[in-house]
Design an enzyme around this catalytic site. Sequence first.
Site, PDB file in Angstrom:
ATOM      1  N   LYS A  52       0.855  -1.200   0.000  1.00  0.00           N
ATOM      2  CA  LYS A  52       0.000   0.000   0.000  1.00  0.00           C
ATOM      3  C   LYS A  52       0.888   1.246   0.000  1.00  0.00           C
ATOM      4  O   LYS A  52       1.865   1.316   0.763  1.00  0.00           O
ATOM      5  CB  LYS A  52      -0.889  -0.030   1.243  1.00  0.00           C
ATOM      6  CG  LYS A  52      -1.925   1.091   1.323  1.00  0.00           C
ATOM      7  CD  LYS A  52      -2.772   0.943   2.592  1.00  0.00           C
ATOM      8  CE  LYS A  52      -3.891   1.956   2.667  1.00  0.00           C
ATOM      9  NZ  LYS A  52      -4.702   1.808   3.909  1.00  0.00           N
ATOM     10  N   SER A 127      -9.710   1.619   2.987  1.00  0.00           N
ATOM     11  CA  SER A 127      -8.909   2.399   2.081  1.00  0.00           C
ATOM     12  C   SER A 127      -7.850   1.614   1.308  1.00  0.00           C
ATOM     13  O   SER A 127      -7.313   2.120   0.317  1.00  0.00           O
ATOM     14  CB  SER A 127      -8.209   3.508   2.871  1.00  0.00           C
ATOM     15  OG  SER A 127      -7.323   2.953   3.818  1.00  0.00           O
ATOM     16  N   SER A 151      -9.711  -0.708   7.204  1.00  0.00           N
ATOM     17  CA  SER A 151      -9.181  -0.592   5.838  1.00  0.00           C
ATOM     18  C   SER A 151      -8.471  -1.812   5.284  1.00  0.00           C
ATOM     19  O   SER A 151      -8.126  -1.832   4.109  1.00  0.00           O
ATOM     20  CB  SER A 151      -8.227   0.594   5.751  1.00  0.00           C
ATOM     21  OG  SER A 151      -8.976   1.772   5.627  1.00  0.00           O
TER      22      SER A 151
HETATM   23  N1  GLN Z   1     -12.944   3.775   6.423  1.00  0.00           N
HETATM   24  C1  GLN Z   1     -12.340   4.216   7.640  1.00  0.00           C
HETATM   25  C2  GLN Z   1     -12.019   5.692   7.550  1.00  0.00           C
HETATM   26  O1  GLN Z   1     -12.345   6.256   6.570  1.00  0.00           O
HETATM   27  C3  GLN Z   1     -11.142   3.401   7.940  1.00  0.00           C
HETATM   28  C4  GLN Z   1      -9.939   3.852   7.255  1.00  0.00           C
HETATM   29  C5  GLN Z   1      -8.734   3.027   7.586  1.00  0.00           C
HETATM   30  O2  GLN Z   1      -8.841   2.000   8.262  1.00  0.00           O
HETATM   31  N2  GLN Z   1      -7.580   3.529   7.183  1.00  0.00           N
HETATM   32  O3  GLN Z   1     -11.474   6.247   8.436  1.00  0.00           O
END
Ligand code: GLN
Length: 452
Positions: A52, A127, A151
């Site tokens: 990532k 994400s 994420s």
């Molecule tokens: N979807 C969650 C957010 O927008 C989690 C994001 C993540 O785990 N980096 O914060």
Amino acid sequence: MERYLATIEKKNHLNAFLKVFNQESLERARSIDARLAKGTAGPLAGMVIAVKDVICMKHKTVTCGSRILEHFESPYDATVIGRLNDADAILIGKTNLDEFAMGSSTENSAFGVTLNPVDESRVPGGSSGGSAVAVAAGLATAALGTDTGGSIRQPAALCGVVGIKPTYGRVSRYGLVAFASSFDQIGVFSSTVSDAALVLRVISGHDPCDSTSATLPVPDYAASLTGSVRGLRLGLPKEYFTPALDQEIKNAIMGKLDFLKKSGATLKEVSLPHTDYTIAAYYILTTAEASSNLARYDGARYGRRAAEVHDLIEMYTRSRSEGFGDEVKRRIMLGTYVLSAGYYDAYYRKGQKVRRLIKEDFNRAFQEVDCLITPTSPTTAFKIGQKADDPLTMYLSDIYTVSANLAGLPGISIPCGTDRQGLPIGLQILGRGFDEQTILRVADVVEKQPQK
Ligand code: GLN
């Protein structure tokens, strides 16, 4: 290696990768072949891993999916990168993500949305969408992601692969660009639970460069896949199985629970009474931390500086206005607000107290059971654009995953069949702190359920 590179080229339109290291990967493959022939290869020799693009690799760009870091090159390797290289994994490229890992659909990347390979009109989740797609579409054997609120687990669920978020402190965050430092953890995507176990063992363990990394010894996770759940007590948090849960997802989970029961586990309903407050606490605390962490992108030292500015304030304002996307700006504003004098007690301090109550809910539940089984996501993969203009609906995608980050606990999502439209459903297993072994063991048994 050649096959992976060819597949990446063929599936370029999925937009899973922001950068592919073609030449380097082939050279690495050759030198690892030589070590294999000599019998000196490391434990991950032959594994092709995608990373990532929020994790630093020396002399490579680390964009975080943001214009503000578009051309920024990392001067050093993250600890996890060093460990994977030492184990003879091949790091094939950097994957797409929601800007600064903020999002649940990978639509917030400054470099375009990533498509779900199961249905290309749908999001892959986020994400870490690019990493999930890399594994789901056969572009890599495994991938690194990060999980601040789901994420890794949510995109794993939406793409039909395995995704594990370890306990907070299990894996070093040194070289991970921070979103919310007390929530962020690096973890693994893979096609099988045993691959996840192999990679997790390599990246885990204490690191003097990250004071929040735990000094506990790292177990041999692959060896903990015993194939048996006999005698294990599995908890079903009743707050996660309400009528609001999609019936098809519920049925799929219930089917697996039946199988686990037949395999010798016992099921027990438990309560996590503060579940209603998890999304609110999460979005107060993580935006607060993000507003502080992202203050460093000011045009002075990191990344983009606006052209032709006349004074310092203009440099800050223009660099940040031009560099950050809408969701990141929204979070910086929210976070700045909840930390500001006069509101700190009402929001930030209260959020911290709720975080403690949520942790205590889990402590109580784990006196009665050894792990918890829940859905990973309230829906299967949604259409691109469907939630993009409605941040609150998007935030609700994280309803089953953020509690593990608030409490610092390990969680894994594994494939659990498909819905009527053929879209993957994810099953989540949450464990006690630093007990990744039990959730991996249960996941492995579910994965190996004979299909009729
Ligand atoms: N979807 C969650 C957010 O927008 C989690 C994001 C993540 O785990 N980096 O914060």
